[in-house]
Design an enzyme around this catalytic site. Structure first.
Site, PDB file in Angstrom:
ATOM      1  N   THR A   1       0.851  -1.186   0.000  1.00 56.69           N
ATOM      2  CA  THR A   1       0.000   0.000   0.000  1.00 56.69           C
ATOM      3  C   THR A   1       0.884   1.231   0.000  1.00 56.69           C
ATOM      4  O   THR A   1       1.792   1.341   0.822  1.00 56.69           O
ATOM      5  CB  THR A   1      -0.914   0.028   1.234  1.00 56.69           C
ATOM      6  OG1 THR A   1      -1.664  -1.187   1.286  1.00 56.69           O
ATOM      7  CG2 THR A   1      -1.875   1.196   1.176  1.00 56.69           C
TER       8      THR A   1
ATOM      9  N   SER B   1       1.082   5.739  -1.034  1.00 51.18           N
ATOM     10  CA  SER B   1       0.340   6.969  -0.772  1.00 51.18           C
ATOM     11  C   SER B   1      -0.833   7.159  -1.720  1.00 51.18           C
ATOM     12  O   SER B   1      -1.897   7.630  -1.319  1.00 51.18           O
ATOM     13  CB  SER B   1       1.285   8.168  -0.891  1.00 51.18           C
ATOM     14  OG  SER B   1       1.916   8.150  -2.161  1.00 51.18           O
TER      15      SER B   1
ATOM     16  N   GLN C   1      -2.901   1.102  -3.971  1.00 53.07           N
ATOM     17  CA  GLN C   1      -2.453  -0.163  -3.399  1.00 53.07           C
ATOM     18  C   GLN C   1      -2.474  -1.230  -4.481  1.00 53.07           C
ATOM     19  O   GLN C   1      -3.197  -1.125  -5.467  1.00 53.07           O
ATOM     20  CB  GLN C   1      -3.263  -0.561  -2.175  1.00 53.07           C
ATOM     21  CG  GLN C   1      -4.735  -0.756  -2.346  1.00 53.07           C
ATOM     22  CD  GLN C   1      -5.445  -0.801  -0.987  1.00 53.07           C
ATOM     23  OE1 GLN C   1      -5.390   0.160  -0.225  1.00 53.07           O
ATOM     24  NE2 GLN C   1      -6.116  -1.907  -0.702  1.00 53.07           N
ATOM     25  N   VAL C   2      -1.647  -2.257  -4.280  1.00 51.30           N
ATOM     26  CA  VAL C   2      -1.424  -3.274  -5.310  1.00 51.30           C
ATOM     27  C   VAL C   2      -1.880  -4.629  -4.796  1.00 51.30           C
ATOM     28  O   VAL C   2      -1.544  -5.026  -3.671  1.00 51.30           O
ATOM     29  CB  VAL C   2       0.065  -3.330  -5.708  1.00 51.30           C
ATOM     30  CG1 VAL C   2       0.286  -4.379  -6.801  1.00 51.30           C
ATOM     31  CG2 VAL C   2       0.546  -1.962  -6.180  1.00 51.30           C
TER      32      VAL C   2
ATOM     33  N   ASP D   1      11.940   7.220  -7.637  1.00 57.69           N
ATOM     34  CA  ASP D   1      11.380   6.725  -6.373  1.00 57.69           C
ATOM     35  C   ASP D   1      11.942   5.337  -6.052  1.00 57.69           C
ATOM     36  O   ASP D   1      11.185   4.380  -5.873  1.00 57.69           O
ATOM     37  CB  ASP D   1       9.856   6.679  -6.461  1.00 57.69           C
ATOM     38  CG  ASP D   1       9.200   6.631  -5.078  1.00 57.69           C
ATOM     39  OD1 ASP D   1       9.915   6.887  -4.082  1.00 57.69           O
ATOM     40  OD2 ASP D   1       8.002   6.335  -4.987  1.00 57.69           O
TER      41      ASP D   1
END
Length: 518
Positions: free
Chosen positions: A157, A159, A162-163, A309
């Site tokens: 999860t 910001s 979610q996967v 990122d």
């Protein structure tokens, strides 16, 4: 009088209608109302400001005393916890900014950085039914029509989303990334609120200068909210680095993707900082660090298309069926697109640092926007090393825990100057600083900071980038000039190989040194 009353009722009615529509589109969640989120943020900012005024700024301190430093650290921790509470309640964009703060290990007080780091792995998650609603809205069909199975527990999860692991009707295992339903609708008011909060805090505390963070978030957020853009980034970077058989980027299933839903190939692996997984699978941590260093050096200094990122959850490591090491690169929502001039200036800055050339450091820092004597602090921020180490030579002084502690403890002493650097520097540099810090964090966990290979790979990329730009500038000067630049480039690379072979011999012995430069 009647007209004024009608207009007044109209304004009130429009406000109520707007609030009602916002509640309706967010399943009657009062947290979705801008006024609620704004009020909560304002209360938190006032609370933090009063905490500093009450606990730290109520008297004159001798700022060199241990008592002041201990008290300031304590108050920083209290303030960071208060902000973390606000972030977890408001979620969405707030978590994104909190994660950014948690990545700036050498640029912000360590109390804020350590407190926000929890957001990299423990962001609040949404019920599965909320995600199904997004899928229905965007793909115009029920999830059951696309997926044979859909695991309720998320793989991760973040910001903005979610996967979940799922299996398509066609049999393929996939990872399904679904945007949190409230994020896009709240993003504009949240950014305005944060901008206001930063302006208020800057008035109360003149040293509090993080306007750059809000500006970058405002610029990058719309890009990150478009998952189709993320899919395009994934395909672009996979194409750019197809020469590396050890790099995997998940395949995108465009048929089942939208701006808020991204369906991609499911790839297993352990987080790059999961030392237990690495040991169990007999993965060489130095090989992992070397390949990540090679990948990011090429991105920054050669292609200019930089995955921005690289926190541990976005880089997986695994062994292939052929027993070779593979790096899996995830989350392609945010990339820095560096100009050729920036890459040239940044390459030359690094070369001047590696050569311990103060005059060149100042010159190339100015090219990147840094004025006057701040170039020394800028060099420390770029390298993540103290000035004493920079001047002794990065390749000659081994990184130590004591050095890291010294750097973090001194951050608060020079925070106003760090803020000045971040306000002045070329905006392209901000994502690079964040990326550098995340990569250094990975190397720290893997305990590979002292490996000479990282500097060797980066030095090669810097030389190649610098000479490529020089050749581009001389394109009208004739083939002899271009040939001379190529000869000089080859000579510089030869000297680099000899130097790092020598360093390897001193530190690791002949065979290991030879492996590093072959």
């Amino acid at each position: 009088m009647l007209l004024r009353r009608v207009l007044g009722y109209g304004v009130v009615g429009a406000g109520l209608a707007s609030a009602g529509w916002s509640l309706h589109t967010n399943d009657y969640d009062p947290n979705s109302l801008g006024i609620v989120r704004l009020s909560r943020s304002a209360a938190a900012v006032v609370d933090v400001a009063l905490t500093y005024k009450r606990e730290l700024y109520y008297k004159e301190w001798d700022k060199e005393t241990p008592e002041y430093k201990a008290e300031k650290s304590r108050v920083h921790k209290i303030a960071a916890e208060k902000l973390l509470q606000l972030i977890c309640i408001n979620k969405g964009v707030y978590i994104k900014v909190g994660q950014h703060i948690g990545a700036l290990e050498y640029l912000l007080p360590k109390e804020f950085v350590q407190t926000m780091k929890v957001l990299h792995s423990d962001a609040p998650q949404n019920p599965i039914e909320d995600l199904y609603k997004v899928i229905r809205q965007d793909l115009h069909c029920n999830p059951e029509e696309i997926f044979d199975s859909f695991e309720r527990e998320p793989l991760g999860t973040a910001s903005l989303a979610q996967v979940h692991k799922a299996r398509l009707k066609t049999g393929e295992l996939v990872a399904v990334k679904v945007q949190h339903p409230y994020v896009k609708g709240n993003s504009r008011v949240d950014m305005k609120t944060m901008e206001l909060a930063v302006n208020v805090l800057a008035r109360i505390f003149p040293d509090f200068k993080i306007h750059w963070l809000v500006e970058e978030s405002k610029k990058n957020l719309p890009i990150e909210l478009d998952f189709l853009n993320e899919g395009r980034n994934a395909e672009k970077v996979a194409k750019q680095f197809k020469k590396y058989s050890w790099l995997r980027v998940p395949k995108i299933y465009w048929k089942y993707s939208s701006s808020r839903v991204l369906v991609m190939e499911y790839l297993e692996g352990g987080h790059v900082t999961d030392l237990d997984y690495i040991r169990r699978n007999k993965i060489d941590s130095f090989a992992v660090a070397n390949r990540i260093g090679q990948l990011y050096s090429e991105m920054i200094f050669r292609t200019g298309f930089v995955h921005s990122d690289p926190h541990p959850g976005n880089i997986l490591v695994r062994r292939t069926p052929e027993n070779s090491l593979e790096i899996v690169l995830l989350d392609h929502g945010l990339y820095a697109n560096l100009t050729d001039k920036f890459r040239y200036d940044y390459s030359n800055l690094w070369l001047s640092i590696l050569k311990v050339d103060r005059k060149a450091m100042r010159q190339h820092s100015e090219q990147l926007g840094i004025k006057g004597d701040l170039y020394g602090l800028f060099a420390c921020m770029v390298t993540g090393r103290p000035w004493e180490t920079v001047m002794q030579g990065l390749t000659k002084v081994k990184y130590s825990k004591e050095e890291k502690n010294t750097l973090q403890n001194n951050t608060s002493l020079v925070l106003p100057h760090i803020s000045d650097v971040l306000e002045q520097v070329d905006r392209q540099m901000l994502l690079i600083l964040k990326t550098n810090d995340l990569i250094r964090g990975i190397e720290s966990t893997l305990r590979t900071q002292n490996r000479m290979t990282a500097f060797w790979v980066m030095s090669k990329c810097c030389v190649q980038s610098s000479y490529a730009e020089q050749r581009a500038k001389q394109s009208d000067s004739g083939s002899s000039r271009i040939l001379w630049l190529r000869v000089r480039e080859r000579w510089e690379l030869f000297k680099l190989n000899c130097y790092y072979l020598y360093l390897g011999l001193i530190n690791f012995g002949f065979l290991e040194a030879l492996k590093q430069v072959i």
